[in-house]
Design a protein around this motif. Structure first.
Motif, PDB file in Angstrom:
ATOM      1  N   GLU A 100       0.556   7.757  84.850  1.00  0.00           N
ATOM      2  CA  GLU A 100       1.156   7.498  83.459  1.00  0.00           C
ATOM      3  C   GLU A 100       1.820   6.065  83.457  1.00  0.00           C
ATOM      4  O   GLU A 100       1.948   5.488  84.765  1.00  0.00           O
ATOM      5  CB  GLU A 100       2.541   8.352  83.497  1.00  0.00           C
ATOM      6  CG  GLU A 100       2.086   9.843  83.443  1.00  0.00           C
ATOM      7  CD  GLU A 100       1.368  10.028  81.969  1.00  0.00           C
ATOM      8  OE1 GLU A 100       1.783   9.320  81.029  1.00  0.00           O
ATOM      9  OE2 GLU A 100       0.733  10.923  81.999  1.00  0.00           O
ATOM     10  N   TYR A 101       2.144   5.267  82.422  1.00  0.00           N
ATOM     11  CA  TYR A 101       2.439   3.925  82.275  1.00  0.00           C
ATOM     12  C   TYR A 101       4.075   3.851  82.416  1.00  0.00           C
ATOM     13  O   TYR A 101       4.724   4.713  81.858  1.00  0.00           O
ATOM     14  CB  TYR A 101       1.862   3.190  81.325  1.00  0.00           C
ATOM     15  CG  TYR A 101       0.415   2.981  81.301  1.00  0.00           C
ATOM     16  CD1 TYR A 101      -0.174   1.949  82.067  1.00  0.00           C
ATOM     17  CD2 TYR A 101      -0.600   3.759  80.748  1.00  0.00           C
ATOM     18  CE1 TYR A 101      -1.355   1.387  82.158  1.00  0.00           C
ATOM     19  CE2 TYR A 101      -2.066   3.548  80.927  1.00  0.00           C
ATOM     20  CZ  TYR A 101      -2.207   2.179  81.529  1.00  0.00           C
ATOM     21  OH  TYR A 101      -3.740   1.970  81.525  1.00  0.00           O
ATOM     22  N   LYS A 154       0.439   1.159  85.394  1.00  0.00           N
ATOM     23  CA  LYS A 154       0.058   2.687  85.847  1.00  0.00           C
ATOM     24  C   LYS A 154       0.498   3.244  86.929  1.00  0.00           C
ATOM     25  O   LYS A 154       0.361   2.487  88.183  1.00  0.00           O
ATOM     26  CB  LYS A 154      -1.379   2.899  85.769  1.00  0.00           C
ATOM     27  CG  LYS A 154      -1.794   4.353  85.719  1.00  0.00           C
ATOM     28  CD  LYS A 154      -3.625   4.307  85.694  1.00  0.00           C
ATOM     29  CE  LYS A 154      -4.055   4.006  84.512  1.00  0.00           C
ATOM     30  NZ  LYS A 154      -5.611   4.158  84.716  1.00  0.00           N
ATOM     31  N   GLU A 181      -5.122  -1.419  86.208  1.00  0.00           N
ATOM     32  CA  GLU A 181      -3.928  -1.098  86.309  1.00  0.00           C
ATOM     33  C   GLU A 181      -2.577  -1.336  85.454  1.00  0.00           C
ATOM     34  O   GLU A 181      -1.596  -0.712  85.573  1.00  0.00           O
ATOM     35  CB  GLU A 181      -3.452  -1.492  87.634  1.00  0.00           C
ATOM     36  CG  GLU A 181      -4.395  -0.929  88.877  1.00  0.00           C
ATOM     37  CD  GLU A 181      -4.545   0.565  89.064  1.00  0.00           C
ATOM     38  OE1 GLU A 181      -3.469   1.151  88.709  1.00  0.00           O
ATOM     39  OE2 GLU A 181      -5.394   1.180  89.593  1.00  0.00           O
TER      40      GLU A 181
END
Length: 236
Positions: free
Chosen positions: A227-228, A222, A183
């Motif tokens: 998307e981060y 994430k 994650e």
């Protein structure tokens, strides 16, 4: 009697060693499981470069203990402004009357020369707020100044008078290492900020950046969309 006592002591020691050994093995397995879940990324990885660019383009998020939910609105607005793409805004030219550039009935700028104004709809800031900060806070769209540009809002759009950028301190970034879990992407980075007087003294080679710079730990998480975003940034 003495024989029974010796046997009891031997049994106790054996049991203790057995339990201790089991704990040690369990701890070792636990550490091994953690290391298996975290993999080291190449410093040339495209995702690492993309995420670090979100930190290095501006100094607005350079805090000793940054956390995404605590970012002030004025910081979010100014930060997003610097990441706008050409399709996010339009440019208009306003000829001043006397010394006033009247963009709208509400928005006016003082200038004796033609005003180049960047126009950005409020919803653009709302959209990017979630992308960059993973928050959906209600924004007040207050007036702000950044890089020499004065930005005013009429309730639906920002109008930013473009001025000559002011000289900023030089900053240097050097990635030490990067890791990825299921994650998160965690990046360790040396960061050095200088002023004009220090420029000749410090130079920009890697050794000086490591020696004189601050080591940051950036934790990108994430989102539900895959998307981060920068969750936290601390001095390591």
């Amino acid at each position: 009697m003495r024989k029974n006592l010796v046997n009891t002591i031997i049994l106790f020691i054996s049991t203790f060693l057995l339990i201790g050994g089991s704990i040690t093995i369990s701890q070792a397995l636990s550490k091994e499981e953690v290391s298996e879940k975290m993999s080291e990324l190449s410093l040339a990885d495209e995702e690492v470069a993309k995420l670090m660019e979100r930190v290095t383009r501006t100094t607005l998020l350079r805090e000793p203990n940054y956390y995404y939910e605590n970012v002030k609105e004025e910081t979010q607005i100014a930060y997003i402004y610097q990441y706008l793409k050409m399709e996010d805004y339009s440019l208009i030219k306003v000829i001043p009357k006397k010394i006033i550039c009247e963009v709208t009935e509400e928005i006016k700028f003082v200038s004796s020369s033609p005003c180049i104004v960047k126009v950005i709809a409020n919803h653009v800031f709302e959209d990017y707020q979630y992308d960059f900060f993973h928050t959906k806070k209600e924004l007040k769209y207050a007036e702000f100044t950044i890089n020499g540009s004065l930005c005013k809002n009429d309730g639906s759009h920002y109008y930013c008078l473009l001025e000559k950028k002011e000289a900023e301190p030089k900053t240097y970034s050097l990635i030490k290492s990067a890791f990825q879990t299921e994650e998160n992407i965690i990046i360790y980075e040396y960061y050095l900020k200088t002023n004009n007087e220090q420029e000749n003294e410090f130079g920009v080679n890697e050794g000086e950046i490591k020696e004189k710079g601050v080591l940051f730990k950036h934790n990108f998480t994430k989102s539900e969309e895959g998307e981060y975003f920068l969750e936290s940034s601390t001095i390591a």
